[in-house]
Design an enzyme around this catalytic site. Structure first.
Site, PDB file in Angstrom:
ATOM      1  N   SER A 124       0.829  -1.212   0.000  1.00 13.08           N
ATOM      2  CA  SER A 124       0.000   0.000   0.000  1.00 13.08           C
ATOM      3  C   SER A 124       0.857   1.253   0.000  1.00 13.08           C
ATOM      4  CB  SER A 124      -0.884  -0.008   1.256  1.00 13.08           C
ATOM      5  OG  SER A 124      -1.461   1.247   1.484  1.00 13.08           O
ATOM      6  N   TYR A 149      -2.791   0.075   9.869  1.00 16.76           N
ATOM      7  CA  TYR A 149      -2.883  -0.585   8.562  1.00 16.76           C
ATOM      8  C   TYR A 149      -1.597  -0.372   7.780  1.00 16.76           C
ATOM      9  CZ  TYR A 149      -3.868  -1.270   3.659  1.00 16.76           C
ATOM     10  OH  TYR A 149      -3.766  -1.666   2.343  1.00 16.76           O
ATOM     11  N   LYS A 153       1.578  -3.135   6.700  1.00 19.00           N
ATOM     12  CA  LYS A 153       2.130  -3.348   5.354  1.00 19.00           C
ATOM     13  C   LYS A 153       3.639  -3.094   5.340  1.00 19.00           C
ATOM     14  CE  LYS A 153      -1.602  -4.557   3.127  1.00 19.00           C
ATOM     15  NZ  LYS A 153      -1.721  -5.924   2.589  1.00 19.00           N
TER      16      LYS A 153
END
Length: 336
Positions: A124, A149, A153
């Protein structure tokens, strides 16, 4: 080639399954249906005329993974199995780290055991944190992530780099997505999260179709042209095709670890998206401005030059295609 697609019935996974099947790959899907529906399997067949082999289960289930690799003779893996809502990750960090990091460790352990060393990983643009400049290149600084989040990643990217350093017989492509929206033009598959959508486009579409009353825009005081957040929105079909190009790269090249931005290189604000959606679909989208959302940043868009030069990939669908296809999917799948 036989490809294991984890999270393959989800939003990006299902579109990638379609592209894989249309390019002649065999596809095996593992999905726990936490944010997807088993009926998507039939929709993929309806679009392509081909079946995916489906396993219901979780990537933490090492025994199940071993069974899949033994039974199916997997050649490569595309890993989509992650939670992906930025705001939710701030509220549920433990769940995000467990699901987004621990599962990959189990997958890598099983892949190593079965000597399957080709992996396309779904990363991402959030790994860049609050970028120092835009557009963002792959060589720009990562870290300083603003939400769990993005941090999850970043952790997995580091794990993959360490793995490749320890054993350079691996072939790994890390794809840093920007903001996927839209749906398959057939209207059969698209973004259909369980519960209230956490992402912009499905929320806009549900407001337009009267399923939801009003869109909340989180902040209009960012240092952008209209005060709302600016992102690089990419059509999910373009994004799916990027995975095919990455897989082809891993097939052709000797061992390596490659990192690519998948975006359009164009930054659109939230209000740009709302206005484009209203224009192309001839509908009204009610919205209200609310407080900024924890973990959000002002501006983020890609420099996609490397993917074009090395993979021969670039986005071909524009913002109007994204808005039209997203609304078409909602209308075709609207619950009466």
């Amino acid at each position: 080639m036989k490809i294991l697609v984890t999270g393959g019935l989800g939003y990006i996974g299902s579109h990638t399954c379609v592209e894989l099947l249309q390019e002649g790959y065999e596809v095996v899907v593992l999905d726990n249906l936490s944010n997807s529906k088993e009926e998507v399997k039939e929709k993929i067949k309806e679009i392509t005329g081909k079946e995916v082999k489906f396993y219901l289960g979780d990537m933490m289930d090492e025994q199940l993974l071993n069974n899949i690799f033994t039974t199916e003779k997997i050649d490569a893996v595309i890993d989509f199995a992650a939670y992906k809502a930025v705001g939710e990750s701030v509220q549920k960090p433990i769940e995000y780290y467990m699901n987004n990091v621990s599962t990959v460790l189990v997958l890598l352990k099983v892949m190593t055991k079965h000597h399957v060393k080709k992996l396309v990983f779904s990363s991402s643009a959030t790994v860049y944190g609050d970028p120092e400049k835009v557009p963002i290149k792959e060589t720009d600084k990562t870290g300083g992530t603003t939400n769990p989040y993005g941090t999850s990643k970043l952790f997995v990217e580091q794990i993959l780099k360490d793995l490749y350093k320890s054993d350079n017989t691996w072939d790994i492509a890390i794809l840093r997505y920007f903001n996927p929206i839209g749906a398959h033009p057939s209207g059969l598959i698209g973004e259909e999260p369980n519960g209230i959508p956490a992402n912009l486009m499905p929320y806009i579409a549900k407001v337009a179709s009267k399923e939801l009353e009003c869109l909340s825009i989180f902040g209009n005081d960012y240092p952008t042209k209209d005060g709302t957040g600016v992102r690089d929105y990419i059509h999910v079909v373009d994004l799916a095709k990027g995975h095919i190009k990455a897989l082809e790269k891993l097939e052709k090249e000797s061992q390596g670890l490659y990192i690519y931005n998948l975006g359009t290189g164009i930054g659109y604000s939230v209000l740009d998206i709302v206005n484009a959606f209203e224009k192309v679909n001839h509908v009204k989208v009610n919205y209200k401005i609310t407080n900024r959302r924890s973990g959000d940043i002002a501006e983020c868009f890609a420099d996609p030059t490397k993917a074009k030069d090395e993979l021969g990939w670039e986005a071909s669908l524009g913002i109007e295609d994204m808005c039209k296809d997203a609304y078409n999917f909602i209308l075709k799948n609207k619950k009466d």
